[in-house]
Design an enzyme around this catalytic site. Structure first.
Site: not given
Length: 283
Positions: A47, A52, A163
């Site tokens: 994931d 990020y 999620q």
């Protein structure tokens, strides 16, 4: 071997989270080794997200998966809410695919709700799926009422997963969100599944009953917390670790089968919710 079904596919129930990975060049090779070691040990799901490290994590994952058979992997990335429009989603997916060095994603998620109408995002997701660049799409950080609203939209029934943050200390979703996901046969992806603290600030790794269970199964306390998170056979946990030894311990946690007495003891450490609770969030 344990497995969980997501988007019509059975995968190992413990994956690899990559938040804050790929940016620190002093530990880049260590992180690369951790991801590859996990894949060699049987992990399939990785994931990541465009946010990020502004793509650094996706670049790291693309490098890490290069020696592996793509069809055995299950790659997940997430689009920022600000990029979740009909014009920007096609741009974001192409950038993510380039960084990941792959032709498609197995799952593409809206990272959290933003200002762009969700109806527009759903239609954009469906269009990207039709193009073959993603196999399925889902959402992240959506609560129960958000899921019901999503299901009423054109194409909304095709949402495959949600999620959210879920661990022994953050159990609020069990009151209404988890039953909602089960009702619609939507997989739960649990991030921060071995978080140390709960809503009361207690450190779960220091709790006597958790320590006793770790001693019973000859594992560490983090493995007990991770085994708890996947206990129902319907949850895909995505703990993050940049060290191979921790990743391999995470893999081994899937071999732990907690019995009803074990689960009762853990309920005493952190009880099930008895009322609606705010969704635990961490972006």
């Amino acid at each position: 071997m344990k497995s969980v079904r997501i988007a019509g596919r059975k995968v190992f129930p413990i994956g690899l989270g990559t938040a804050n990975m790929g940016s620190d060049k002093s530990i880049y090779n260590q992180e690369l080794e951790a991801i590859r070691g996990g894949l060699e040990a049987g992990i399939q799901v990785i994931d990541t997200a465009e946010s990020y490290g502004n793509g650094d994590a996706e670049n790291l994952v693309g490098h890490a998966i290069a020696p592996f058979d793509r069809k055995n992997l299950f790659l997940v990335s997430k689009v920022l809410p600000s990029n979740a429009s009909k014009t920007q989603i096609p741009v974001s997916i192409d950038r993510s695919l380039k960084r990941l060095n792959t032709e498609y994603l197995d799952m593409y998620l809206l990272h959290w709700k933003g200002n762009i109408p969700i109806e527009e995002t759903v239609l954009a997701m469906e269009k990207v799926k039709d193009s073959g660049k993603i196999k399925a799409w889902g959402v992240s950080n959506f609560d129960a009422e958000d899921i019901y609203a999503l299901r009423r939209m054109d194409g909304g029934i095709n949402c495959s997963t949600n999620q959210v943050r879920y661990n022994l200390g953050d159990r609020g979703i069990e009151f209404d969100l988890l039953p909602t996901l089960n009702q619609f046969d939507m997989a739960l992806m649990a991030y921060s599944p071995i978080a140390r603290g709960d809503q009361f600030g207690a450190n779960l790794t220091k709790q006597k009953k958790v320590i006793e269970l770790a001693e019973k199964y000859n594992v560490d306390v983090f493995q007990i917390l991770l085994a708890w998170s996947i206990r129902d056979g319907q949850t895909l946990a995505i703990p993050k670790s940049s060290k191979i030894e921790h990743v391999l311990k995470n893999v081994d946690a899937a071999t732990i089968s907690l019995n009803s007495d074990d689960l009762r003891k853990l309920d005493e450490v952190s009880p099930k919710p008895t009322s609606k609770m705010p969704l635990a969030l961490w972006y």
